[in-house]
Design a protein around this motif. Structure first.
Motif, PDB file in Angstrom:
ATOM      1  N   ALA A   1      34.117 -14.947 -10.030  1.00 35.82           N
ATOM      2  CA  ALA A   1      33.057 -15.551 -10.824  1.00 35.82           C
ATOM      3  C   ALA A   1      32.297 -14.487 -11.588  1.00 35.82           C
ATOM      4  O   ALA A   1      31.978 -13.440 -11.044  1.00 35.82           O
ATOM      5  CB  ALA A   1      32.108 -16.316  -9.904  1.00 35.82           C
ATOM      6  N   ALA A   2      31.987 -14.755 -12.838  1.00 35.25           N
ATOM      7  CA  ALA A   2      31.147 -13.908 -13.694  1.00 35.25           C
ATOM      8  C   ALA A   2      31.649 -12.471 -13.768  1.00 35.25           C
ATOM      9  O   ALA A   2      31.655 -11.762 -12.762  1.00 35.25           O
ATOM     10  CB  ALA A   2      29.704 -13.925 -13.210  1.00 35.25           C
ATOM     11  N   PRO A   3      32.062 -12.019 -14.924  1.00 39.67           N
ATOM     12  CA  PRO A   3      32.578 -10.646 -15.058  1.00 39.67           C
ATOM     13  C   PRO A   3      31.524  -9.613 -14.684  1.00 39.67           C
ATOM     14  O   PRO A   3      30.411  -9.623 -15.222  1.00 39.67           O
ATOM     15  CB  PRO A   3      32.959 -10.560 -16.540  1.00 39.67           C
TER      16      PRO A   3
ATOM     17  N   PRO B   1      33.771 -19.304 -14.658  1.00 36.10           N
ATOM     18  CA  PRO B   1      34.316 -20.609 -14.229  1.00 36.10           C
ATOM     19  C   PRO B   1      33.421 -21.357 -13.260  1.00 36.10           C
ATOM     20  O   PRO B   1      33.550 -22.577 -13.113  1.00 36.10           O
ATOM     21  CB  PRO B   1      35.645 -20.235 -13.573  1.00 36.10           C
ATOM     22  N   GLU B   2      32.493 -20.671 -12.606  1.00 34.16           N
ATOM     23  CA  GLU B   2      31.619 -21.352 -11.650  1.00 34.16           C
ATOM     24  C   GLU B   2      30.658 -22.314 -12.327  1.00 34.16           C
ATOM     25  O   GLU B   2      30.008 -23.127 -11.647  1.00 34.16           O
ATOM     26  CB  GLU B   2      30.837 -20.322 -10.812  1.00 34.16           C
ATOM     27  N   PHE B   3      30.563 -22.258 -13.670  1.00 28.25           N
ATOM     28  CA  PHE B   3      29.637 -23.132 -14.394  1.00 28.25           C
ATOM     29  C   PHE B   3      30.327 -24.290 -15.107  1.00 28.25           C
ATOM     30  O   PHE B   3      29.664 -25.077 -15.772  1.00 28.25           O
ATOM     31  CB  PHE B   3      28.830 -22.314 -15.407  1.00 28.25           C
ATOM     32  N   ILE B   4      31.640 -24.413 -14.959  1.00 26.07           N
ATOM     33  CA  ILE B   4      32.362 -25.410 -15.745  1.00 26.07           C
ATOM     34  C   ILE B   4      31.974 -26.836 -15.362  1.00 26.07           C
ATOM     35  O   ILE B   4      32.031 -27.759 -16.194  1.00 26.07           O
ATOM     36  CB  ILE B   4      33.893 -25.216 -15.615  1.00 26.07           C
ATOM     37  N   SER B   5      31.535 -27.075 -14.133  1.00 29.86           N
ATOM     38  CA  SER B   5      31.172 -28.435 -13.731  1.00 29.86           C
ATOM     39  C   SER B   5      29.711 -28.774 -14.030  1.00 29.86           C
ATOM     40  O   SER B   5      29.306 -29.938 -13.931  1.00 29.86           O
ATOM     41  CB  SER B   5      31.436 -28.635 -12.233  1.00 29.86           C
ATOM     42  N   ASN B   6      28.919 -27.771 -14.418  1.00 26.04           N
ATOM     43  CA  ASN B   6      27.511 -28.041 -14.739  1.00 26.04           C
ATOM     44  C   ASN B   6      27.410 -28.889 -16.007  1.00 26.04           C
ATOM     45  O   ASN B   6      28.229 -28.751 -16.919  1.00 26.04           O
ATOM     46  CB  ASN B   6      26.750 -26.729 -14.965  1.00 26.04           C
TER      47      ASN B   6
END
Length: 496
Positions: A22-24, A173-178
Motif C-alpha cells: 500500500a502507498a509507495p 490500492p488501499e483507497f480503491i473502495s473508498n
C-alpha cells in the motif's frame, strides 16, 4: 456490484497478507520546510508518468504531479476527493496553500527566510482524503517532455486525468473502495464534468481498477458561454454597482444579450457598465484591490511579480487569477483560450499578490521535500498560472454533461461565492434552473456557526445549487469554516 465487492474483498486480503504494498514509500513526505510540528495525517507527493502514451505528439512525456493528504479522521473509509484548480493553466497547489490544504501561511512578509506554516483548522483533510493534482501537463510542477507544441484541450485533459486516476489508484490500492468525488473551481467547471464523464465511461467499459465514483462538486465554475456571459450585468445591478438608469438603458438596448452585443447603442451602454465597475477586485467586490506603487488603482494595469510592494493588508493577500480576460468581455468560447500571461505578455493579474506561495514553492528544500522535480526538468520555476501551454476549449457547453451525469444518479453540488464578479452566481443560478428539474428543497438559508452562511435550492436528481454569503471567487479561501461545513455535510449525505 458483485464484481466490485469481490474486487474489494480480494484487494483487502492481498493488502493484509502483504502481496500488494500500500502507498509507495518513496512518495511519503516526512517534513516540510517552514513547518515545525507533527503532521496530523500522512502526506504523499510525486508523479504519475507517461500519461496518454498513445498521443502522437506526446511520446510518453507527460508527468503529472500530485500531492495527496490522507484524512485526519478515518483515512481507510473516508471519501477520496480529487481537487482541480482552474485557469486553464493554474496549479492546484493554489488550493493546497491558499484554500483548504492542511496548512496556512503565517501572516507577515517573509524577511530573508521561508514563509512559516501553521496547521489549518478548516482543512478539508479533516473529513476526507484529498488529492491535489497539477493538470494539465505543463501546469505547476507537472511537465511535458518530448513535445515542442504542448497543445491540449478539454477532451484530452479529461482523458489524461482519467488515466492519472487509474494509475494513481494502482499505486494506492488501499483507497480503491473508498467513495470517490471530483471537485474544483473556476475553469475546473469544465475539467470536473468532462473528467466525471470519462470516469463513468471507464466504469461502464470495465476498465480496471474500478473507481467507486459517487459525484462531483464545482465552485464558481465556468459552464456555458451564454449563461456565464450574460451574468455580469444583472449581478452588477443587484449589487448596486450600476444605477437603475444604466441597467434599464443596457437592458433595453441589448435586449438582455450582453454576451454577444449587437449594435452601437448596446455597446455604448455596456461601456457604462464597465466604467462603473472599473477599479473593483473582480474576484471579490468586497475586498480591496492590491496595487503596486504607480498604478493609481487602475485595474487595467496588471502587476509583475518584481513590482510587488507593500499591500494594504498583511500577506497573504492575493485573489487568484482566472486565466482569461474575465469578466467583462470574454466568456469562454470554443477554440483557443488565451491564458492570462499570454494576454498580458507575462505580467500578473490586477488585485493579485501570490508572493508567499511563489517564494515557498520555488525553494529547493521545499521542492525536494515534496518530491517535485527541479526547474531545469519542469521547464521553469513554479508559477501560479502558466502561459507555457496552448489550450483549446473543445468540449462546448457543460450543461449537457451536467444533465447526463445527474440523470445517471451521480450527486452534484454547484456552489457560488455570491460576491464573485469573475463568474457571478447569477449565471450559475440560471443554468442550474435551466435543467428543468423539479425543486425538492425550496430556496432557503443554510447556517454555519449559528449564522446564515448562504442560500441553497435543491433539485431532483441529486443536484444542489448553493451560495456562500459574502464570499468571492475561491470560497474556501474567503470563507474557510463555512466551506468546511457544507463540504462535510454534503460528503456525509446530510442536509446542508
Amino acid at each position: 456490484m458483485a464484481n466490485f465487492l469481490f474486487f474489494t474483498i480480494s484487494l483487502c486480503m492481498l493488502l493484509t497478507f502483504g502481496i500488494i504494498e500500500a502507498a509507495p514509500k518513496d512518495a511519503l513526505i516526512t517534513h516540510l520546510p517552514g513547518f515545525n510540528g507533527t503532521f496530523p495525517s500522512k502526506h504523499y507527493a510525486g508523479y504519475v508518468t507517461n500519461i496518454n502514451n498513445k498521443n502522437k505528439n506526446n511520446n510518453g512525456g507527460k508527468k503529472l504531479f500530485y500531492y495527496f493528504v490522507e484524512s485526519e479522521r478515518k483515512a481507510w473509509k473516508d471519501p477520496v476527493v480529487l481537487w482541480l484548480n482552474g485557469g486553464p493553466g493554474c496549479s492546484s497547489m493554489d488550493g493546497f496553500v491558499y484554500e483548504h490544504g492542511p496548512f496556512t501561511f503565517e501572516e507577515g512578509k517573509p524577511k530573508g527566510s521561508l514563509p512559516r506554516l501553521r496547521l489549518n483548522p478548516y482543512s478539508w483533510s479533516k473529513v476526507s482524503n484529498i488529492i491535489y493534482l497539477d493538470s494539465p501537463a505543463g501546469v505547476g510542477f507537472s511537465y511535458w517532455k518530448y513535445s515542442s507544441t504542448r497543445t491540449t484541450g478539454d477532451i484530452e485533459t479529461a482523458s489524461d486525468t482519467h488515466e492519472f486516476l487509474l494509475k494513481w489508484f494502482k499505486q494506492f490500492p488501499e483507497f480503491i473502495s473508498n467513495p470517490f468525488y471530483i471537485s474544483g473551481e473556476s475553469y475546473a467547471g469544465i475539467y470536473v464534468p468532462t473528467l466525471a464523464s470519462e470516469v463513468i465511461k471507464g466504469i461502464k467499459n470495465g476498465v480496471k481498477p474500478i473507481i467507486n465514483f459517487k459525484g462531483y462538486m464545482v465552485g464558481n465554475g465556468v459552464t456555458d458561454g451564454k449563461f456565464d456571459g450574460n451574468a455580469l450585468v444583472p449581478f452588477a445591478h443587484g449589487m448596486s454597482l450600476i444605477s437603475n438608469n444604466i441597467f434599464e438603458q443596457v437592458h433595453s438596448s441589448c435586449k438582455g444579450n450582453y454576451d454577444n452585443p449587437v449594435g452601437k447603442s448596446c455597446n455604448q451602454n455596456l461601456q457604462l457598465v464597465y466604467a462603473a465597475i472599473d477599479g473593483l477586485n473582480v474576484y471579490d467586490i468586497l475586498e480591496p484591490c492590491y496595487h503596486a506603487p504607480g498604478t493609481q488603482g487602475n485595474t487595467s494595469l496588471p502587476l509583475s511579480f518584481q513590482q510587488l510592494g507593500e499591500s494594504e493588508r498583511p500577506l497573504p493577500v492575493r485573489k487568484r487569477i482566472f486565466g482569461r480576460a474575465w469578466p467583462f468581455r470574454a466568456p469562454v468560447r470554443d477554440g483557443l483560450v488565451p491564458l492570462w500571461p499570454q494576454l498580458s505578455q507575462g505580467i500578473s493579474v490586477p488585485c493579485v499578490n501570490d508572493e508567499v506561495a511563489t517564494i515557498w514553492l520555488n525553494n529547493k528544500e521545499v521542492r525536494d521535500a515534496i518530491h517535485a522535480k527541479p526547474p531545469s526538468v519542469t521547464g521553469g520555476p513554479w508559477v501560479l498560472c502558466t502561459g507555457a501551454i496552448h489550450y483549446e476549449h473543445d468540449a462546448g457547453s457543460m450543461i449537457p454533461y451536467h444533465k447526463n451525469l445527474t440523470l445517471q444518479g451521480y450527486r452534484a453540488l454547484i456552489y457560488s461565492g455570491d460576491h464573485d464578479m469573475c463568474v457571478p452566481f447569477t449565471g450559475t443560478q440560471e443554468w442550474t434552473r435551466s435543467l428543468g428539474y423539479k425543486i425538492v428543497d425550496e430556496w432557503r438559508s443554510w447556517h454555519s456557526k449559528g449564522q446564515v452562511a448562504g442560500y441553497l435550492q435543491g433539485y431532483d436528481n441529486n443536484l444542489t445549487f448553493l451560495t456562500v454569503k459574502g464570499s468571492g471567487h475561491t470560497v474556501p479561501e474567503y470563507k474557510p469554516q463555512e466551506a468546511l461545513d457544507f463540504y462535510r455535510r454534503w460528503l456525509e449525505g446530510k442536509p446542508i
